[in-house]
Design an enzyme around this catalytic site. Structure first.
Site, PDB file in Angstrom:
ATOM      1  CB  THR A 178      41.155  -0.433  39.692  1.00 51.10           C
ATOM      2  OG1 THR A 178      40.459   0.671  39.688  1.00 51.10           O
ATOM      3  CG2 THR A 178      42.775  -0.030  39.727  1.00 51.10           C
ATOM      4  CD  GLN A 215      31.267  -1.851  38.985  1.00 53.06           C
ATOM      5  OE1 GLN A 215      30.571  -2.701  39.217  1.00 53.06           O
ATOM      6  NE2 GLN A 215      31.736  -1.969  37.691  1.00 53.06           N
ATOM      7  CB  CYS A 216      36.353   1.394  42.633  1.00 55.83           C
ATOM      8  SG  CYS A 216      37.512   2.302  41.947  1.00 55.83           S
ATOM      9  N   GLY A 217      37.375  -1.479  42.248  1.00 55.17           N
ATOM     10  CA  GLY A 217      38.502  -2.218  42.527  1.00 55.17           C
ATOM     11  C   GLY A 217      38.482  -3.516  41.351  1.00 55.17           C
TER      12      GLY A 217
END
Length: 458
Positions: free
Chosen positions: A388, A383-385
């Site tokens: 970003t 999710q973070c990747g």
């Protein structure tokens, strides 16, 4: 195998992904098919301005035309440019990613030289004279061709090359029938003048150059600043003194937009790599590896002029608070639909940095492109990747290079007694619709320091 991640995705290829036109794999395959031919009139190869245009074209094109950038008509000639690219033009072409063998017949073509026969569906020429620069169809009968003229101011051929690559990219991306069929350009001395091709700008010969500069940010725009500065005719005994400030390292995606970055630099500090390049050019450098903010205080021995390529609001708001006598800042569009746009500011002006770069309210979160959702669901990104990567800017080297020619020309114009501009706002898809506002600040008593330019041999 494509390495997919926030720091690895090519920033120009990202346009296709963010717009929903292609998956990442499809986008890379599309760019792999982009080829470009650059041909040059051998009778012009000894001209410094022609060499500047040629090498800048190759540098910019090699970051976009992944199928190959081919130089046609090149002969064995010495390189007259002060850049650290080898002893011959061929050395410089290869160093910048160009090829000289296997020239295709069916690729878009850019000519550096005189009026020539139109070849292929897309064929344009670069033009430069004094501080004027632009592009025209290859067979266009313009008033600047076929006349022996003194070499152009060095940034004019850089601008012409940037505009040419922008037009060629527009053609391969959209296939529009209008690409390359109309003149487009401007004067770096009189950027408000729309009749750049027919109205002389009465610009002076380049007589003086900046003595000291502070460069803030060494990415997309900052490296283009260095490219432009490196082409200016400094005497060896009067080298430019530079303070280089950045906190980042060169990432795998950096070379896609940054003119002096290469894969061999990945993982290295931008300050160290750019300092090494500038020292090879003959400049003197010092480096600062901390964030720029209002905690700085410029002393009387520091450069009093800053060229800024920051992409964060706090740093921009500090530009007029630390003691610089003159700041020239450029910002670029970052989305797939506005990455060809740029805006230049000079400070001091009628507004403060706080007024120009106000605290922005959080924008409504845009829907994440479906391609990034697919990568998350398939386990390629978490999710973070995904978030970003979706938030990374789209960019193209020719936009930063255009911005740099405008910014460095602002300083050169000021040193020659010309008008500063508070803002220059333009989109490369509609150059004639640019907006230019003069800077009314009274800076006649400000002396940024200068050295005399090396004069061409006659």
């Amino acid at each position: 195998m494509i390495d997919i991640g926030p720091e690895t995705l090519d920033r120009t290829i990202k346009q296709l992904v963010d717009s929903g036109e292609a998956s990442i794999e499809e986008a890379y395959a599309i760019f792999a098919g982009y080829k470009l031919i650059i041909d040059v009139d051998p009778s012009h190869l000894e001209r410094v301005d022609v060499q500047i245009a040629l090498i800048t074209l190759v540098n910019l094109a090699s970051r976009i035309f992944h199928g190959g950038v081919y130089v046609d008509g090149l002969e064995a000639r010495p390189l007259h440019l002060p850049l650290p690219l080898g002893a011959t033009i061929a050395n410089a072409v290869i160093a910048c990613g160009g090829k000289m063998d296997g020239v295709p017949e069916d690729a878009p073509r850019i000519t550096v030289g005189s009026t020539c026969e139109y070849r292929g569906r897309f064929h344009i020429r670069t033009l430069f004279d004094g501080w004027r620069a632009g592009i025209v169809p290859a067979d266009y009968a313009d008033p600047l061709s076929d006349v022996i003229r003194p070499p152009a101011m060095p940034l004019a051929p850089v601008l012409a090359a940037s505009l040419a690559i922008a037009e060629a990219f527009e053609y391969v991306r959209t296939g529009t029938s209008t690409a390359g069929h109309f003149p487009s350009g401007m004067s770096l001395w009189s950027p408000h003048e729309l009749n750049w091709l027919t109205v002389p700008d009465n610009a002076p010969n380049l007589a003086v150059l900046p003595e000291k500069l502070w460069l803030i940010g060494l990415g997309h725009v900052g490296q283009a600043y260095l490219w432009c500065l490196g082409l200016l005719p400094y005497e060896p005994s009067a080298a430019l003194q530079l303070v280089l400030q950045d906190t980042d390292t060169v990432g795998p995606s950096t070379p896609s937009t940054s003119m002096l970055s290469a894969a061999s630099m990945v993982g290295h500090r931008k300050t160290r790599e750019m300092s090494a390049w500038a020292e090879r050019r003959g400049f003197r450098t010092s480096i600062i590896e901390r964030l720029f903010d209002d905690g700085f205080s410029i002393t009387h021995t520091d450069p009093s002029v800053a060229l800024c390529g920051l992409d964060n609001l706090p740093g921009r708001r500090a530009l007029d608070k630390v003691g610089f006598g003159l700041v020239i800042e450029t910002g670029l569009g970052s989305r797939y639909d506005d990455f060809r746009s740029l805006r230049l500011h000079t400070l001091p002006c009628r507004r403060t940095g706080d007024d120009i770069w106000t605290d922005m309210l959080p924008e409504k979160t845009e829907e994440v492109p479906s391609e990034y959702e697919r990568l998350r669901h398939s386990g390629v990104l978490d999710q973070c990747g995904m978030t970003t990567l979706a938030g990374k800017a789209v960019g193209a080297a020719f936009v930063g290079c255009t911005a740099a020619t405008l910014a460095v020309s602002e300083l050169l114009r000021f040193l020659h007694g010309g008008q500063l501009h508070e803002t220059i706002d333009l989109d490369l898809r509609g150059l004639d619709h640019r907006r230019v506002a003069t800077n009314p600040s009274f800076l006649s008593t400000f002396n940024p320091g200068f050295v005399y330019a090396k004069q061409p041999d006659h």
